[in-house]
Design an enzyme around this catalytic site. Structure first.
Site, mmCIF file in Angstrom:
data_model
loop_
_atom_site.group_PDB
_atom_site.id
_atom_site.type_symbol
_atom_site.label_atom_id
_atom_site.label_comp_id
_atom_site.label_asym_id
_atom_site.label_seq_id
_atom_site.Cartn_x
_atom_site.Cartn_y
_atom_site.Cartn_z
ATOM 1 N N LYS A 1 0.804 -1.228 0.000
ATOM 2 C CA LYS A 1 0.000 0.000 0.000
ATOM 3 C C LYS A 1 0.834 1.273 0.000
ATOM 4 C CE LYS A 1 -3.602 0.325 2.718
ATOM 5 N NZ LYS A 1 -4.479 0.217 3.896
ATOM 6 N N THR B 1 4.983 -5.656 11.015
ATOM 7 C CA THR B 1 6.254 -6.299 11.350
ATOM 8 C C THR B 1 7.266 -5.274 11.839
ATOM 9 O OG1 THR B 1 5.958 -8.098 9.764
ATOM 10 C CG2 THR B 1 8.221 -7.591 10.402
ATOM 11 N N ALA C 1 7.077 -4.393 15.476
ATOM 12 C CA ALA C 1 7.258 -5.433 16.497
ATOM 13 C C ALA C 1 8.539 -5.183 17.277
ATOM 14 C CB ALA C 1 7.301 -6.815 15.841
ATOM 15 N N GLN C 2 8.427 -5.111 18.606
ATOM 16 C CA GLN C 2 9.579 -4.803 19.432
ATOM 17 C C GLN C 2 10.211 -6.044 20.048
ATOM 18 O OE1 GLN C 2 8.192 -2.050 22.396
ATOM 19 N NE2 GLN C 2 7.981 -0.358 20.973
ATOM 20 N N GLY C 3 9.362 -6.917 20.624
ATOM 21 C CA GLY C 3 9.865 -7.992 21.474
ATOM 22 C C GLY C 3 10.780 -8.972 20.780
ATOM 23 N N GLY C 4 10.270 -9.760 19.845
ATOM 24 C CA GLY C 4 11.099 -10.734 19.166
ATOM 25 C C GLY C 4 10.302 -11.910 18.644
ATOM 26 N N GLU D 1 8.782 -13.481 28.214
ATOM 27 C CA GLU D 1 7.590 -12.647 28.033
ATOM 28 C C GLU D 1 6.394 -13.337 28.669
ATOM 29 O OE1 GLU D 1 6.873 -11.213 24.111
ATOM 30 O OE2 GLU D 1 8.822 -10.248 23.936
ATOM 31 N N ASP E 1 -7.822 -4.448 4.882
ATOM 32 C CA ASP E 1 -8.190 -4.625 3.473
ATOM 33 C C ASP E 1 -8.302 -6.094 3.073
ATOM 34 O OD1 ASP E 1 -8.006 -1.786 3.103
ATOM 35 O OD2 ASP E 1 -5.841 -2.012 2.997
ATOM 36 N N HIS F 1 -3.291 -4.886 22.970
ATOM 37 C CA HIS F 1 -2.003 -4.872 23.670
ATOM 38 C C HIS F 1 -2.181 -4.093 24.967
ATOM 39 C CE1 HIS F 1 2.223 -4.387 24.600
ATOM 40 N NE2 HIS F 1 2.507 -5.247 23.625
ATOM 41 N N ARG G 1 -1.852 -11.700 27.752
ATOM 42 C CA ARG G 1 -2.271 -10.375 27.309
ATOM 43 C C ARG G 1 -3.740 -10.063 27.571
ATOM 44 N NH1 ARG G 1 0.773 -9.405 21.487
ATOM 45 N NH2 ARG G 1 2.821 -8.940 22.398
ATOM 46 N N HIS H 1 -4.432 -4.260 18.820
ATOM 47 C CA HIS H 1 -3.075 -4.631 18.439
ATOM 48 C C HIS H 1 -2.996 -5.714 17.379
ATOM 49 C CE1 HIS H 1 1.210 -5.192 18.913
ATOM 50 N NE2 HIS H 1 1.068 -6.456 19.299
ATOM 51 N N ARG I 1 -3.554 -14.523 21.386
ATOM 52 C CA ARG I 1 -2.204 -14.850 20.922
ATOM 53 C C ARG I 1 -1.186 -14.803 22.050
ATOM 54 N NH1 ARG I 1 2.196 -11.855 19.140
ATOM 55 N NH2 ARG I 1 1.056 -9.893 18.951
ATOM 56 N N LEU J 1 5.311 -13.296 14.659
ATOM 57 C CA LEU J 1 6.348 -13.344 13.630
ATOM 58 C C LEU J 1 6.687 -14.795 13.283
ATOM 59 C CD1 LEU J 1 8.762 -10.493 14.811
ATOM 60 C CD2 LEU J 1 6.952 -10.375 13.091
#
Length: 507
Positions: free
Chosen positions: A44, A52, A55-58, A121, A220, A241, A287, A345, A380, A386
């Site tokens: 887009k 992606t 995304a911070q954590g891993g 986590e 979309d 989140h 979460r 999130h 999740r 990821l």
């Protein structure tokens, strides 16, 4: 409102595989599938803008074969046992092999003594999340986009909006997807015919007033596949989140759950720790539990995340991006509490797929967040997203490769809509209404009476937008219409599920 462009003759573009989306799933699929096929990858905006990249954590990778059983169990528990166990087992048991694909692509993960460094986590039995500082997604995105740009077998089409998919009968008389229509960066509609089409269009966070998602995440792919007749599943399970930075900013910023894995605690307006009264796991609860608890505590005042117990040097080294972003807004995480709020999130449901990423429409595949593989269930597990994208993009690639030589391209099109000009304030008004309705009535906590009101309001908005769309389309209108349609799907799914489960909490 005026129709301003009568479309020129549309000469279909031809490609072996059309991929829509430039997050981790779409990029990895393209880089693998280009070994046997020509790829057209549309996105887009810029290819580097996706969930992606945020995304911070891993990525959750089991430590060894023994840990695979724990990782599977953790995923099923977080998903409230609504997961497809076979999909979970496939994902976890493939994880260590698939992560080596990323290493071979040149993606850097932090390591010590020749092994990946791992963090803990919420919801994980052991520290198994590998990472790159506190910006893992950005490191992955930048590396993969660079590889895609340099690959002659991949045609990258940026600033190109997917409008609709095209269905036609193949040589066997079977209805299947034969490509798509897109709105190009030249503001023209282009038909692309393909043997196979892969949706990797990401999430839908922008249907909510408060989200961690970038502006492109307007749902979309969900809406377009639904219009085509693809089966959708678990659409009520929108994950919130728990810890988005609570500041006024056009750019959303989440505070990674890794902070809590490293010892951060949640505090209410009275400076009290509160998570123990909601779950025995306390600050490391899944979460859905944490988001709900923060929501309830926020009814009585601000909620904060506090990691000041950790050494300053450690925080600056482990969380450099979070440290600098908070500092921009006047919060020094080495000394100050961080104001946080839940935000939309991740979509746990989506387009139903099998273990090979096939949808219920022939020759149409879905991977990444837009797909419902069954891995996520009702909620999740952190840092599984990821991983899911990596594993099922590989599955899709293997399946298409097996079928590739037998498939032919059918040149088919559909009637082109004119491009129309509409004052942006008209469509933007509908967009804001959708976001407000979804946040207030289909948000963290839901009520049956409010869901019914939301559905009624969203149906009116859909009707109004469809009336405009009969005259033509444009980028803003197409995107907003998708938002309206997918919001209605989420609200109706939420109303159908009478009892709370995972992300879906109903009073």
């Amino acid at each position: 409102m005026n129709s301003t462009i009568s479309m020129k003759t549309n000469v279909p573009m031809k490609t072996d595989i059309l991929v829509a989306g430039s997050g981790i799933a779409g990029l990895i699929f393209a880089l693998k599938a280009c070994e046997f096929a020509d790829i057209a990858l549309i996105t887009k905006k810029s290819a580097s803008i996706s969930n992606t990249a945020y995304a911070q954590g891993g990525i959750a990778i089991p430590l060894d074969e023994k840990d695979e059983a724990y990782h599977i169990s953790d995923t099923l528990i977080a998903g409230r046992n609504l997961c497809n166990k076979k999909a979970v087992e496939l994902m976890v048991k493939s994880a260590r092999m698939r992560i080596h694909d990323l290493v071979e692509f040149g993606i850097p993960f932090e390591n010590g003594s020749g092994k990946f460094k791992r963090s803990l986590e919420a919801g994980h039995t052991f520290p198994r999340v590998i990472y790159n500082s506190d910006a893992t997604g950005r490191a992955i995105e930048q590396t993969l986009v660079k590889l895609v740009r340099g690959n002659p077998k991949i045609t990258l089409m940026e600033n190109s909006l997917l409008l609709d998919l095209i269905v036609s009968k193949n040589g066997s008389g079977e209805n299947g997807c034969v490509g798509a229509q897109i709105l190009t960066n030249k503001n023209q509609i282009q038909t692309i015919n393909s043997k196979f089409t892969v949706l990797a269009t990401g999430g839908l966070g922008q249907i909510y007033e408060n989200t961690t998602n970038p502006s492109v995440a307007t749902g979309d792919g969900f809406a377009i596949a639904n219009r085509l007749g693809a089966k959708m599943e678990n659409m009520e399970f929108v994950q919130f989140h728990p810890t988005k930075l609570d500041v006024k900013s056009k750019e959303p910023f989440l505070i990674s759950e890794t902070l809590r894995g490293e010892g951060a605690v949640l505090l209410n307006s009275k400076n009290e720790k509160f998570m123990e009264k909601y779950d025995q796991l306390g600050d490391l609860a899944p979460r859905d539990v944490v988001a709900h608890a923060i929501y309830l505590e926020s009814l009585h005042g601000k909620v904060y995340l506090d990691i000041t117990s950790k050494p300053s040097a450690f925080l600056k080294n482990r969380f450099p991006n979070i440290f600098s972003k908070c500092l921009e807004h006047g919060f020094d995480i080495t000394k100050d509490k961080i104001p946080i709020v839940p935000a939309a999130h991740y979509m746990c449901g989506g387009i139903k797929t099998d273990l090979n990423a096939r949808t219920t429409v022939a020759n149409l595949y879905a991977i990444g967040e837009v797909a419902c593989t069954g891995v996520q269930g009702a909620n999740r597990l952190a840092s599984n997203s990821l991983l899911e994208g990596i594993v099922f993009s590989h599955q899709a690639c293997l399946d298409i490769k097996k079928r590739f030589s037998k498939q032919t391209i059918f040149f088919q099109s559909k009637k082109l809509s004119p491009i129309i000009q509409i004052p942006s304030r008209i469509v933007d008004s509908y967009r804001k209404q959708i976001q407000k309705i979804m946040w207030e009535k289909v948000g963290v906590v839901r009520k049956t009476s409010q869901l019914k009101i939301a559905i009624n309001e969203l149906e009116k908005i859909n009707k109004s937008l469809h009336a405009i769309a009969k005259k033509g389309t444009n980028y803003n209108l197409a995107e907003t219409l998708n938002m309206a349609q997918i919001s209605l799907l989420v609200a109706k799914a939420a109303l159908r599920r009478k009892k709370s489960l995972g992300c879906h909490y109903i009073e």
